[in-house]
Design a protein around this motif. Structure first.
Motif, PDB file in Angstrom:
ATOM      1  N   MET A 237       0.836  -1.205   0.000  1.00 52.17           N
ATOM      2  CA  MET A 237       0.000   0.000   0.000  1.00 52.17           C
ATOM      3  C   MET A 237       0.871   1.257   0.000  1.00 52.17           C
ATOM      4  SD  MET A 237      -2.937  -1.127  -0.445  1.00 52.17           S
ATOM      5  CE  MET A 237      -3.617   0.512  -0.542  1.00 52.17           C
ATOM      6  N   ILE A 238       1.958   1.238   0.739  1.00 50.77           N
ATOM      7  CA  ILE A 238       2.866   2.392   0.742  1.00 50.77           C
ATOM      8  C   ILE A 238       3.421   2.607  -0.667  1.00 50.77           C
ATOM      9  CG2 ILE A 238       5.072   3.290   1.603  1.00 50.77           C
ATOM     10  CD1 ILE A 238       4.388   1.824   4.293  1.00 50.77           C
ATOM     11  N   LYS A 239       3.803   1.526  -1.338  1.00 52.11           N
ATOM     12  CA  LYS A 239       4.299   1.638  -2.715  1.00 52.11           C
ATOM     13  C   LYS A 239       3.237   2.236  -3.632  1.00 52.11           C
ATOM     14  CE  LYS A 239       7.494  -2.276  -2.657  1.00 52.11           C
ATOM     15  NZ  LYS A 239       7.776  -3.608  -3.201  1.00 52.11           N
ATOM     16  N   VAL A 240       2.016   1.752  -3.510  1.00 52.70           N
ATOM     17  CA  VAL A 240       0.914   2.265  -4.330  1.00 52.70           C
ATOM     18  C   VAL A 240       0.699   3.746  -4.035  1.00 52.70           C
ATOM     19  CG1 VAL A 240      -1.597   2.151  -4.654  1.00 52.70           C
ATOM     20  CG2 VAL A 240      -0.245   0.054  -4.657  1.00 52.70           C
ATOM     21  N   TYR A 241       0.656   4.108  -2.767  1.00 46.90           N
ATOM     22  CA  TYR A 241       0.432   5.510  -2.394  1.00 46.90           C
ATOM     23  C   TYR A 241       1.533   6.394  -2.965  1.00 46.90           C
ATOM     24  CZ  TYR A 241      -3.185   4.342   1.110  1.00 46.90           C
ATOM     25  OH  TYR A 241      -4.326   3.935   1.745  1.00 46.90           O
TER      26      TYR A 241
END
Length: 159
Positions: free
Chosen positions: A148-152
């Protein structure tokens, strides 16, 4: 097995911390369109869940700074944080995350196979009954939030 588990936990945690390169305080608080959490929330949530998984079910004290339960537990969101809340800085979160796995290893590595007094069934329907089971599942949990951090980061860089 315990050494391998802690090697994996440290590896995953180091990967999480590497993802923070280039993340500013401002970026950490932005919420991509269509989402309900931020990078800061993801980091605090990773910390809170691993803390709970390592200590709470063995009935040991948690090192959870004031506000962390209300800000970062399951089903919380920055959208509901009180205005002016004294949130932890990125440096504070990095420090907490950076020392957590070693602290857990020192505290419970000799208790990994012990049965906890109250087994816990996750929202996914998996029942956990030993620290080893909790920490093994945490590898999945942290990996999911790393994604999720990568996506954000990708979404926020494009906006």
């Amino acid at each position: 097995m315990d050494q391998f588990l802690f090697t994996q936990l440290k590896f995953v945690r180091n990967q999480t911390l590497k993802l923070l390169e280039g993340v500013t305080e401002e970026l950490a608080d932005r919420i991509p369109d269509g989402f309900r959490n931020s990078i800061r929330w993801q980091l605090g949530h990773i910390y809170v869940v691993q803390e709970r998984f390592a200590f709470q079910y063995l009935e040991l004290p948690l090192q959870r700074p004031d506000g962390f339960k209300e800000w970062f537990e399951f089903s919380t969101s920055p959208l509901n944080w009180p205005e002016g809340a004294a949130l932890p800085s990125l440096d504070d979160l990095k420090q907490l995350l950076g020392s957590q796995v070693e602290r857990i290893q020192e505290a419970i590595s000799h208790r990994l196979e012990e049965k906890v007094p109250q087994p816990y069934t996750t929202s996914m329907g998996i029942t956990l009954s030993s620290p080893e089971e909790f920490l093994s599942l945490n590898l999945y949990h942290e990996g999911m939030h790393m994604s999720m951090i990568k996506v954000y980061k990708t979404l926020l860089a494009a906006s």
